[in-house]
Scaffold this motif. Structure first.
Motif: not given
Length: 535
Positions: A445-459, A521-528
């Motif tokens: 699901l993460a790959h479907k939402l991001y549409g890419k093999d890697s991401v950079t996010e803040r921790h 967030f967009s995925g959650l709203v779409s699923a909702a």
């Protein structure tokens, strides 16, 4: 380089940050490159050790700086990527001055507020100037003019304006224009007094922005101009917006503040092109659909504690043509009354981050409710950790599974303190902070939402998924869909047999913006929306 300094008077929480960000939006759409920064007079080195009830959200930048939440507004309103250079506190200033004194950098001189402390503040401005490839730096000064702790910053700005040339500086002062109901009129005296206090320090504002519930009359505008020694056209009404903070740039543009500022700074640029911003605001104000999403947290009583999360829902709602109604629920109340009674029928659930054991069992009940009822779910940071705890307890049979943050004696520490955190005593800036790369598993699901093999996010966390339990949890059906590129830290977990169940260790809300909604967030709203259509 051109400089804009935004100060505030009369009362706090006037919206200086939104005013600064909105001006940045307008100037950027005039074709200028803009960056913003915040000077905070408090003695904390940064807000990282402050309670959300004290300070609101701690906003994290790519380089790991824990900063004021106004920097979130800056990054959302303007296409700028900020660093620790863009947030300065009195704590940082004094810490640096005293370090230099101990090293002997001042060559035996008496260390004083002027010039040593003011020089330290000005040095930050010069450093940002040197390292920023922009046309304008907008600096917001926290606090209220007249406060003792902010005086030294204003003195530094007075000196700085002389050094770089007054023609390169625009001072903007934000004040309150209160409406006295009993008298049936607005009162300009607080603004007059605030500007007088600023002029005592040696700063004459070029523009006055008046926070007001109602439109300002021309008489009131002229009166403020006369008593405050500014042109009438430079007295700007900053009205309460009806629907969303993203109307603020449009409101300020009515009084042509971008024209006033650029003329003051000697910049010949076209009027701002606000077409894309107006379209976005239109989608926020008049969507075709609506959904209810429960946010179950520990700091629900304070609006600013989850500021970036609420804004991310606004962005995701606009992208999905939906209004997101947030149901704010205190996790402790779920412990008392149960998830069914407190949450009831909603279209989606989000469990945000936090620290400490208060409300944890309520969050775990919330995750179980989302999982068993098939309600779309997103967990963030601590929300991901409680999702793992819930799965370990109720699917893997580890009845006392927990995090060592909450129970050091648990026989199943599925969440544990990071190895590098052990032995650390200092609390400030010692967590895993800032941007890290995560590798995403294809077919998830993460790959479907991001549409890419890697991401950079803040921790921003100390505790993490315990790798000793990875095999057992995966064998029971929990999918680990993303891991840290360098350390192998589990970044994202999800459930494949659920309509939408995903949880991440990082904070996606720090990289969401208008017209650039975050995929989770967009995925959650779409699923909702999908969940609502079938319920």
């Amino acid at each position: 380089m051109k400089y804009i300094f935004v100060t505030g008077g009369v009362v706090s929480s006037l919206g200086k940050g939104l005013a600064a960000a909105s001006i940045g939006t307008l100037l950027e759409r005039c074709g200028l490159k803009v960056t913003l920064q915040k000077f905070d007079p408090y003695l904390n080195v940064d807000p990282g050790t402050m309670s959300p009830f004290q300070h609101g959200e701690v906003y994290v930048l790519n380089d790991g700086a824990e900063t004021d939440l106004d920097l979130g507004h800056y990054e959302r309103f303007v296409h700028c990527s900020l660093s620790r250079l863009n947030n300065l506190t009195s704590g940082q200033v004094f810490e640096s001055v005293l370090r230099k004194e101990r090293r002997g950098d001042y060559l035996g001189k008496t260390v004083q507020y002027i010039p040593h402390v003011t020089d330290e503040i000005k040095n930050r401005l010069y450093e940002v100037t040197e390292k920023s490839d922009v046309d304008i730096i907008i600096t917001e000064i926290g606090g209220t003019v007249g406060d003792m702790e902010g005086h030294i910053f204003l003195e530094a700005l007075r000196q700085f304006a002389l050094e770089v040339g007054r023609d390169n500086v625009c001072f903007i002062h934000v004040t309150l224009l209160p409406y006295i109901k009993a008298a049936g009129e607005m009162k300009t005296k607080p603004t007059q007094q605030s500007v007088a206090k600023l002029r005592e320090i040696g700063i004459q504002p070029d523009v006055i922005i008046c926070r007001t519930e109602y439109d300002m009359s021309e008489d009131e505008r002229r009166k403020i101009a006369m008593f405050c020694n500014v042109e009438a056209k430079n007295v700007i009404a900053f009205r309460d917006v009806k629907n969303t903070i993203y109307e603020c740039p449009l409101d300020l543009s009515q009084d042509k503040i971008d024209r006033i500022v650029t003329r003051r700074l000697g910049l010949d640029v076209p009027a701002p092109n606000l077409a894309d911003w107006q379209r976005y605001v239109g989608r926020v104000i008049s969507p075709s659909h609506s959904i209810r999403i429960a946010v179950v947290g520990k700091y629900i009583a304070l609006q600013d504690a989850y500021k970036s999360i609420y804004e991310s829902f606004t962005h995701a709602g606009a992208e999905n043509d939906a209004r997101v109604e947030i149901l704010r629920i205190d996790a402790e109340e779920i412990e008392e009354k149960g998830a069914e009674a407190m949450i009831g029928s909603v279209d989606g659930i989000l469990v945000p981050g936090g620290f400490g054991d208060r409300g944890i069992e309520g969050k775990i009940q919330t995750v179980e409710y989302a999982r068993t009822k098939g309600i779309p779910f997103l967990g963030i940071c601590l929300g991901m950790q409680v999702a793992v705890i819930e799965y370990a307890r109720h699917i893997c049979g580890m009845d006392d599974a927990n995090s060592t943050e909450f129970d050091q004696k648990t026989t199943h520490p599925v969440i544990s303190l990071q190895e590098e955190q052990k032995g650390i005593k200092a609390m400030g800036a010692t967590m895993r902070l800032g941007a890290y790369k995560a590798l995403i598993q294809p077919g998830t699901l993460a790959h479907k939402l991001y549409g890419k093999d890697s991401v950079t996010e803040r921790h921003r966390h100390r505790y993490e998924f315990n790798p000793a339990y990875r095999d057992e949890l995966e064998n029971a059906g929990l999918v680990i869909s993303a891991v840290n590129d360098e350390h192998g830290l589990v970044e994202v977990v999800e459930l494949p047999d659920h309509p939408f169940f995903i949880a991440c260790q990082y904070h996606p809300e720090f990289q969401s913006a208008p017209n650039r909604a975050h995929p989770l967030f967009s995925g959650l709203v779409s699923a909702a929306l999908e969940h609502k259509s079938h319920s």
